[in-house]
Design a protein around this motif. Sequence first.
Motif, PDB file in Angstrom:
ATOM      1  N   GLU A 163       0.824  -1.210   0.000  1.00  0.00           N
ATOM      2  CA  GLU A 163       0.000   0.000   0.000  1.00  0.00           C
ATOM      3  C   GLU A 163       0.860   1.263   0.000  1.00  0.00           C
ATOM      4  N   ARG A 183       0.292   1.500  -4.199  1.00  0.00           N
ATOM      5  CA  ARG A 183      -1.098   1.613  -3.750  1.00  0.00           C
ATOM      6  C   ARG A 183      -2.151   1.280  -4.804  1.00  0.00           C
ATOM      7  N   ALA A 224      -7.968  -3.579   2.330  1.00  0.00           N
ATOM      8  CA  ALA A 224      -6.938  -2.874   1.558  1.00  0.00           C
ATOM      9  C   ALA A 224      -7.415  -1.489   1.147  1.00  0.00           C
ATOM     10  N   ARG A 225      -6.510  -0.531   1.275  1.00  0.00           N
ATOM     11  CA  ARG A 225      -6.801   0.842   0.825  1.00  0.00           C
ATOM     12  C   ARG A 225      -6.507   0.891  -0.663  1.00  0.00           C
TER      13      ARG A 225
END
Length: 143
Positions: free
Chosen positions: A81, A85, A139-140
């Motif tokens: 991330e 990302r 998860a971002r």
Amino acid sequence: MTSPTTAAPSAATSTVKSRATAVAAATVAAALVWALGKAFGAEYEVAQGDGKDPMDVNVGLVIVFALISSLLGWALLAVLEKFARPKAATIWVVVATVVLVASYGMVFSADTTGGTKTALALVHTAVGAVLIPMLWRSARRGA
């Protein structure tokens, strides 16, 4: 009289809580599947070779390895991330799935009974089946 205000949890706090829950759930799942295997007769003894006594794969060992591998999965997702990302979740799922499939190699090459191999494979599957979707959901995404 004023009433106390409560702030909504930050996104970071929510992410940590979700991931800690995933790690705990995967670890508990491993222990439960191990116990079911034991109840159905899995011996959980693996020959070590070189004349050593067989290794007993007890529930403590299962918990420690499930916890460590789950935490390593969390750490990898956090690193991805930070550095990748937009594609972190996708990369993480692919890596986690490859690691899970590779772990079966250890199980099926172990010098033990078929019942123990099956039970251990199910323990590995339980960790992956819980951890992979739960961490993926946490998860971002985005830039």
